[in-house]
Every structure is written in C-alpha cells, then in structure tokens.
Design a protein around this motif. Structure first.
Motif, PDB file in Angstrom:
ATOM      1  N   THR A   1     -12.780 -23.247  -9.064  1.00 42.49           N
ATOM      2  CA  THR A   1     -14.140 -23.056  -9.601  1.00 42.49           C
ATOM      3  C   THR A   1     -14.231 -21.801 -10.473  1.00 42.49           C
ATOM      4  O   THR A   1     -15.312 -21.464 -10.960  1.00 42.49           O
TER       5      THR A   1
ATOM      6  N   THR B   1     -27.182 -26.129   4.422  1.00 37.85           N
ATOM      7  CA  THR B   1     -26.155 -25.309   3.756  1.00 37.85           C
ATOM      8  C   THR B   1     -25.152 -24.767   4.777  1.00 37.85           C
ATOM      9  O   THR B   1     -25.399 -24.789   5.979  1.00 37.85           O
TER      10      THR B   1
ATOM     11  N   THR C   1     -23.287 -22.623   0.479  1.00 37.44           N
ATOM     12  CA  THR C   1     -22.892 -23.853  -0.215  1.00 37.44           C
ATOM     13  C   THR C   1     -23.682 -25.035   0.344  1.00 37.44           C
ATOM     14  O   THR C   1     -23.799 -25.178   1.567  1.00 37.44           O
TER      15      THR C   1
ATOM     16  N   ALA D   1     -24.000 -31.017   0.574  1.00 42.50           N
ATOM     17  CA  ALA D   1     -23.696 -32.109  -0.350  1.00 42.50           C
ATOM     18  C   ALA D   1     -22.485 -31.791  -1.241  1.00 42.50           C
ATOM     19  O   ALA D   1     -21.839 -32.694  -1.762  1.00 42.50           O
ATOM     20  N   HIS D   2     -22.192 -30.501  -1.431  1.00 40.62           N
ATOM     21  CA  HIS D   2     -21.060 -30.125  -2.306  1.00 40.62           C
ATOM     22  C   HIS D   2     -19.795 -29.797  -1.521  1.00 40.62           C
ATOM     23  O   HIS D   2     -18.753 -29.512  -2.114  1.00 40.62           O
TER      24      HIS D   2
ATOM     25  N   GLN E   1     -17.715 -31.467   0.515  1.00 45.45           N
ATOM     26  CA  GLN E   1     -16.525 -32.327   0.494  1.00 45.45           C
ATOM     27  C   GLN E   1     -15.750 -32.139  -0.804  1.00 45.45           C
ATOM     28  O   GLN E   1     -14.521 -32.010  -0.803  1.00 45.45           O
ATOM     29  N   SER E   2     -16.465 -32.103  -1.933  1.00 48.02           N
ATOM     30  CA  SER E   2     -15.754 -31.955  -3.208  1.00 48.02           C
ATOM     31  C   SER E   2     -15.110 -30.575  -3.306  1.00 48.02           C
ATOM     32  O   SER E   2     -14.020 -30.408  -3.885  1.00 48.02           O
ATOM     33  N   PHE E   3     -15.763 -29.566  -2.700  1.00 47.42           N
ATOM     34  CA  PHE E   3     -15.181 -28.225  -2.697  1.00 47.42           C
ATOM     35  C   PHE E   3     -13.853 -28.229  -1.927  1.00 47.42           C
ATOM     36  O   PHE E   3     -12.836 -27.725  -2.396  1.00 47.42           O
TER      37      PHE E   3
END
Ligand code: GLY
Length: 350
Positions: free
Chosen positions: A275, A320, A337, A340-341, A343-345
């Motif tokens: 990132t 979060t 975080t 919702a984000h 898993q992709s993280f």
C-alpha cells in the motif's frame, strides 16, 4: 546485572542478569517484610528451578509453600485458577504475603491474575524463565486466564512488585521455545529501535542476552508508563499479533505463538509495502531477519481463514480493527482498518 525501573500504578524494578535466581530471597526482602512466599510454577519449570528458588527464600527468612500445575496453555483456565486460590486460602495467606510466579507466560499470567483477585489483591513477583516472558509478559501487569471462547478473555491489569529475570534459566529452553521469544525481540526492533534491529540482523540468535533483554524491557517500560491500560500506544505491542492470532487459532495451536507472530509480522510488512506505507526494502529487511532466526514468514492459510480468526480476537472494535503497520524500521503506526478491507489487506501480504 541490569536494572530497569517501571513506573506505573505500582512502581517496581526489573532485574536482569546471570545468577540472579539464588538471590531471589535477598531481593524479595528489599520489598516485603517477613511473610509467606507461595511459589507458583509448572511441571516443567519447578523440577529445574523450584529448589533453588525455595532455598533462597528460606535462607532469607521466608516461609515457603509451592503450588505446581501441569505445564501448558491448557492449564491457564478457571479450574487451575480456582485450585490455586483455594490452595492460598487453605494455607491462610493474607494480604501481607506474596506469590512468586516461577516460569513462562502461562505461569506469570495465571499467578498474576490470582494475585490480582485473591483477597482483592496480594503482592506477586515475576520470575520469568522463558525469553518471551522475560521481554514481554512478565512486565506491564497484564494478567489473565483463558476462557473456552478464547485466550486471555478473563483478566486484570495488575502490576508485580518485582521482576527477577535470571538469564541462566534460558539455557534449559529448547531452541524452539527460545526462538518463539525471539519473534517478540525482533518485534521491539521493528517497533521502536533500528539499532536493536541491526544488531539482531548481525548476531542472529546468538545476541547478547542481558543487553538485548534489558533493551526490550526498557521499550516495554516506556510504553507501559505512557499507556498502562492499553487504550492507545500500548496496542503497538500487538504488531503481528492480530494475524498471528489467526495463524495460531487455525492451526489449533499447533503453530506456536512466536512462529505465528513471526508470520503475522511478515504478512503485515508485505501488505504495508503493497500500500506504500513502507518501502519494499523495509519489508524485505524485516522478513530476512525473521528468517535468519529460523522463524517462518509464510502460511498456507487463506486470507479468509486468517480474517475469520482475527475477527474473533478481542482487538476488534465494531466495524473496524486496529492493525499495527511498519512505516520504517523503528517506527510503526496504529491503522484503524475497516473490516470490509481486511481480507484484501491480508491477501496483499500473503
Ligand atoms: N503483551 C502485550 C502487552 O503487554 O501489552
């Protein structure tokens, strides 16, 4: 010997050095009057060090009793806790007496929680005999037992009156258990201390123990002084732990805490690099040092599996979760975080 002074709701010294266990009684005399000393230990540690500790306490004039339970995380439960409390009551310990936690993290956490609650609080001394307990769990007053629903779900913040770390006791650890503690040592380098990190990169597992443990304890002391009750800065000590918890839980605790934390640190470092939070060079350096200690940096578990376990962890707060991410070696941030984000993280760091 090195001494680190911790100033929290209860102030105390952490003594670190070779040959300290036979001096336990003398050091205890500096902080208590004549009293009963109840040694709490496990079936691995007591046969190795129980007699040395007891002799030292008796020579210093203390009346000594001991409570020994089967070694292992599975003993850190309500059953052992109540047995310990009943043992203390049956032996008529009063508020002026003292418990001695002789062992690793399980012994320290359980004894500390018993000390926090027996008679609404009795003094205790931490005598860590693993590297992990020496650099982390024996300092800072987090005490707990596990519930069926998860680890450390029942506990209290309750500071010890003294921590005595005899580095000779680390000599009887298996290399595997020693390595587990090394993950926490590397963590301090990544979080706060590039010079420590560079030293570890040079020495690998044969780092100078007294110096490095003292350095880690100084970092822990500083963070505990600024946030004893884990509302802010202390959360940084969870670097690698949220995803590590997922690794541990999914392996049904076949992967040890230290190895799981090592994998967790590697995953968050690679994800942070993806990132732009840190450079790829930083994440590569972290992974190289972890590997040079013989610790893992990969897992076969999927991001979904790790996320499910991470979400059952107590570090979650509503929609979060706080992740600890490296910006550079020696400097990390707490990043709130969205679930919702998550898993992709994690996927970005696998
Ligand atoms: N082991 C993490 C802490 O003491 O906060």
């Amino acid at each position: 010997m090195k001494t680190v002074q911790v100033n929290a709701s209860n102030s105390y010294r952490v003594l670190i050095g070779s040959g300290l266990l036979p001096q336990l009684g003398e050091h205890m005399k500096e902080i208590t009057g004549n009293c009963k000393a109840a040694i709490v230990s496990d079936s691995n540690v007591y046969p190795l060090y129980g007699a040395i500790a007891a002799r030292s306490l008796e020579n210093a004039g203390f009346e000594v009793i001991h409570f020994v339970f089967p070694a292992g995380e599975s003993s850190k439960n309500g059953d052992t806790y109540l047995k310990l409390l009943n043992f203390l009551a049956d032996n008529h310990l009063t508020r002026t007496d003292c418990l001695i936690a002789l062992g690793g993290g399980v012994v320290g956490d359980l004894t500390g929680f018993a000390a926090a609650t027996y008679l609404r609080g009795i003094a205790y001394i931490q005598v860590p005999t693993t590297l992990l307990a020496a650099v982390d769990s024996s300092v800072g007053g987090k005490t707990a037992i596990d519930l069926t629903a998860g680890k450390n779900l029942c506990g209290a913040f309750y500071q010890p009156s003294l921590v005595l770390c005899d580095t000779d006791t680390l000599n009887t650890l298996s290399m595997d258990i020693f390595r587990d503690g090394c993950a926490e040592v590397i963590k301090y380098g990544v979080l706060y201390d590039e010079a420590l990190f560079d030293l570890l990169a040079q020495t690998g597992i044969s780092f100078p123990r007294e110096d490095v443990i003292a350095r880690c304890v100084q970092h822990k002391r500083d963070v505990v002084a600024s946030d004893e009750f884990d509302r802010g800065a202390r959360q940084k000590l969870n670097l690698g732990h949220t995803i590590g918890h997922g690794v541990e839980a999914h392996s049904h605790f076949q992967i040890s805490h230290g190895k799981a934390v090592a994998i967790g640190m590697a995953i968050v470092s690679r994800a942070a690099a993806s990132t732009g939070m840190c450079t790829t060079d930083t994440s590569d350096r972290i992974c190289r040092v972890i590997q040079s200690f013989g610790l893992p940096i990969q897992t076969e578990f999927t991001a979904q599996q790790l996320m499910d376990a991470a979400l059952s962890d107590k570090k979650r707060s509503g929609a979060t979760i706080n992740l600890i991410l490296p910006k550079k070696i020696g400097s990390c941030v707490i990043e709130t975080t969205a679930i919702a984000h998550l898993q992709s993280f994690i996927e970005a760091g696998l």
